[in-house]
Design a protein around this motif. Structure first.
Motif, PDB file in Angstrom:
ATOM      1  N   UNK A 146      24.317 -15.566 -31.868  1.00 51.23           N
ATOM      2  CA  UNK A 146      23.001 -15.521 -31.244  1.00 51.23           C
ATOM      3  C   UNK A 146      22.903 -16.562 -30.155  1.00 51.23           C
ATOM      4  N   UNK A 147      22.419 -16.171 -28.979  1.00 49.17           N
ATOM      5  CA  UNK A 147      22.169 -17.145 -27.918  1.00 49.17           C
ATOM      6  C   UNK A 147      20.919 -16.746 -27.160  1.00 49.17           C
ATOM      7  N   UNK A 148      20.191 -17.730 -26.649  1.00 49.51           N
ATOM      8  CA  UNK A 148      18.959 -17.433 -25.921  1.00 49.51           C
ATOM      9  C   UNK A 148      18.881 -18.262 -24.655  1.00 49.51           C
ATOM     10  N   UNK A 149      18.259 -17.706 -23.631  1.00 45.34           N
ATOM     11  CA  UNK A 149      18.158 -18.393 -22.348  1.00 45.34           C
ATOM     12  C   UNK A 149      16.962 -17.833 -21.592  1.00 45.34           C
ATOM     13  N   UNK A 150      16.385 -18.663 -20.739  1.00 52.97           N
ATOM     14  CA  UNK A 150      15.217 -18.247 -19.977  1.00 52.97           C
ATOM     15  C   UNK A 150      15.492 -18.388 -18.486  1.00 52.97           C
ATOM     16  N   UNK A 180      17.771  -8.576 -26.491  1.00 56.14           N
ATOM     17  CA  UNK A 180      16.342  -8.304 -26.329  1.00 56.14           C
ATOM     18  C   UNK A 180      15.855  -9.093 -25.128  1.00 56.14           C
ATOM     19  N   UNK A 181      14.857  -8.547 -24.451  1.00 56.43           N
ATOM     20  CA  UNK A 181      14.378  -9.128 -23.200  1.00 56.43           C
ATOM     21  C   UNK A 181      12.861  -9.260 -23.240  1.00 56.43           C
ATOM     22  N   UNK A 182      12.369 -10.464 -23.101  1.00 59.25           N
ATOM     23  CA  UNK A 182      10.927 -10.684 -22.990  1.00 59.25           C
ATOM     24  C   UNK A 182      10.619 -11.010 -21.537  1.00 59.25           C
ATOM     25  N   UNK A 194      13.050 -14.004 -20.558  1.00 58.46           N
ATOM     26  CA  UNK A 194      13.714 -14.654 -21.689  1.00 58.46           C
ATOM     27  C   UNK A 194      14.595 -13.632 -22.372  1.00 58.46           C
ATOM     28  N   UNK A 226      17.565 -12.903 -25.348  1.00 53.17           N
ATOM     29  CA  UNK A 226      18.343 -13.329 -26.507  1.00 53.17           C
ATOM     30  C   UNK A 226      19.410 -12.272 -26.738  1.00 53.17           C
ATOM     31  N   UNK A 273      23.110 -10.959 -28.778  1.00 53.41           N
ATOM     32  CA  UNK A 273      23.774 -10.951 -30.080  1.00 53.41           C
ATOM     33  C   UNK A 273      25.196 -10.448 -29.948  1.00 53.41           C
ATOM     34  N   UNK A 308      26.576 -20.581 -28.528  1.00 56.14           N
ATOM     35  CA  UNK A 308      25.736 -19.684 -29.313  1.00 56.14           C
ATOM     36  C   UNK A 308      25.766 -20.146 -30.759  1.00 56.14           C
ATOM     37  N   UNK A 309      24.809 -19.686 -31.533  1.00 53.78           N
ATOM     38  CA  UNK A 309      24.773 -19.976 -32.961  1.00 53.78           C
ATOM     39  C   UNK A 309      25.437 -18.839 -33.723  1.00 53.78           C
ATOM     40  N   UNK A 328       6.732 -13.558 -26.527  1.00 56.76           N
ATOM     41  CA  UNK A 328       6.530 -14.707 -25.647  1.00 56.76           C
ATOM     42  C   UNK A 328       5.086 -15.177 -25.744  1.00 56.76           C
ATOM     43  N   UNK A 332      16.539 -23.217 -26.007  1.00 54.31           N
ATOM     44  CA  UNK A 332      16.776 -23.469 -24.609  1.00 54.31           C
ATOM     45  C   UNK A 332      15.589 -24.282 -24.127  1.00 54.31           C
TER      46      UNK A 332
END
Lengths: 336, 336
Positions: free
Chosen positions: A48-52, A92-94, A140, A142, A144, B36-37, B52, B130
């Motif tokens: 899992x990774x997330x970035x904005x 997924x995209x916010x 944003x 995230x 997988x 990533x986790x 969000x 992030x």
């Protein structure tokens, strides 16, 4: 109302037009439309990774098209999954944008997501998201991935004697950004789209493209893991800083070869290669005997250094041709 | 520099102070710090939801504390995981704030995340995130859950003959927001913290609390799935609209009982219960013979209606005491 704004069309109509454009993904059990999505995790673990990405700090709508933004969101997030040695399965995209945004812009964004997935990570799906309002566009993501039974490749596993390789080019994205700042701002420091488009079509086009719509070596992640990668990371904040992270996490010295680094930076200066950022190349340590292919998925694979043992009292760090190389700390809170 | 800003402290120091405050989670294999986790997905599938929260559109820093924002981010995202019949395992948080934000504010935010997880979803971890800059605070959360071998509970499974239940209270959060707008804005329509705090400590405190730091029935999700729930969703946009979503997805009529709905809304009007939004209660259809406990994890469980078959030519929808109930469409792009 051929090209309505979000305010005119409303959320439901916008979703009706956007959702069919998104890739379904071959591990998706349940896509958008319920409280949550359901994605298969065959390995029994999920990466899992997330970035904005924020308008202003991370992109300008006067330079990037909406298609670029969708593309870049995929390229920059899935490479973090790949850097663990995992195959990206879904994201997924916010998205939050002003109500004056045209629905066609969001369709272009969705096509950018889809085109990037098809090009760099086929089989990956966009399984959910969120639409909201904000004065400036906010994206944003995230992402997988599935490890397929592999151990995750951490930053901390590099061992003295390993060779250090780079997959993908260095310095080009920063060079493109420099060109845009120098040649595609008006007197009020506002982006000029026509100038950006001219640059993109011209002699410096490759660097502009690397900045606005980068192609990252996503498929190389699992291949390098299978070759025995001991440490791997996505070069996003500049080679010097990211190599220092590997050095620190692994308790080693990373000795970079200046000529080899320059060779990994066609079209860019050594300075940009070392400190530029946004390369989204993979920096990987491989055991000495391992010879990866010269190219992985269209991305050049170059040996740029070696992992060395620390002397007594020496702190982990990076050298360039034997001389200590100070990372230039990129800090979002101190920039600008 | 006892309470430095992010600009003064920098990202690394901020992370050094924030990360230890976050819950590790009992399915976490690798937490923050790498590309990533890695989280275990024992079921072999993972439930994913993203949302969000934006300053201005979704919250005011003059009313919410940073602890509230961390708490609410957990309460509102994990309930979407629960509504699928899954146990929340982990979440990632992408936060963008102005550089003038104090590090202590982010510590409060992290404590809010941790306290909410401990209270509503023990064992869940904050596995990554992030940090970035934005002129207005932006909080993007993606949450994950494990189905533990269950089929996901969709919106589309309600069958004629099922009873409709509500777990948790309705209308209170909207009532709290109405109080804040009426009594905690100054002449320039800016939030007044002292007034919000007075309201929160006073007779209307429960509604203010429901708005700013809601407690959602997260643990009830798997219990209701195990009781045979045929359809379930998080009531976030008002009971009327969310019930209409179940009706449409399932191809049924949802017949609500006005007195029962009012009973599920202590401290709120029927109007607020039907159309208020932000309840984060669970709306669930259970087979007729199933009697859930009167309370689940401190949340009242109330029968508020029935699922009925459509007549010929009738479109799916919701009735209140037999009369059609039009959902009031909440649309972020048309509000305000």
């Amino acid at each position: 109302m051929d090209d309505p704004t979000l305010h005119e069309a409303g959320e439901l109509e916008a979703l009706r037009r956007i959702l069919p454009l998104l890739p379904a993904g071959d591990t998706t059990e349940l896509g958008p439309g319920d409280d949550a999505a359901v994605v298969r995790a065959p390995d029994g673990r999920v990466v899992v990774t997330t970035d904005t990405m924020l308008e202003g700090a991370d992109f300008r709508l006067g330079w990037s098209t909406w298609h670029d933004l969708g593309w870049k969101a995929v390229a920059t997030n899935l490479i973090d999954v790949a850097a663990m040695g995992a195959r990206p399965t879904s994201l997924v995209v916010a998205l939050a944008v002003p109500p004056s945004t045209h629905v066609s812009s969001l369709e272009d964004f969705a096509r950018g997501l889809a085109d990037a997935v098809a090009s760099m990570a086929p089989g990956c799906g966009v399984v959910g998201g969120d639409l909201g309002t904000a004065p400036h566009a906010t994206i944003a993501v995230t992402a997988f991935g599935d490890l397929g039974g592999r151990a995750p490749v951490l930053r901390s596993g590099a061992r003295a004697g390993d060779a250090v390789w780079c997959v993908g080019g260095l310095g080009l994205a920063a060079t493109g950004l420099r060109h845009l700042f120098a040649q595609a701002l008006d007197a009020a420091a506002e982006p000029v789209r026509a100038a950006a488009e001219r640059l993109r079509a011209g002699a410096d086009g490759a660097s502009i493209e690397a900045q606005l719509a980068p192609v990252s070596p996503i498929a190389a992640g699992t291949l390098l893991a299978d070759l025995g990668a001991t440490a791997m990371l996505d070069v996003s904040d500049g080679l010097a800083l990211d190599a220092a992270r590997v050095a620190r996490a692994s308790g080693v010295r990373i000795a970079l070869d200046g000529a080899a680094v320059a060779g990994a930076a066609p079209g860019a200066s050594l300075e940009a290669a070392l400190h530029g950022g946004e390369d989204h190349a993979l920096l990987v340590a491989l055991p000495a005997g391992v010879r990866p292919p010269a190219e992985l998925g269209g991305h050049a694979v170059r040996r740029i250094g070696a992992v060395e043992a620390l002397a007594a009292d020496e702190r982990p760090g990076v050298t360039l041709d034997g001389a200590p190389l100070a990372p230039r700390g990129w800090d979002p809170y101190r920039a600008g």
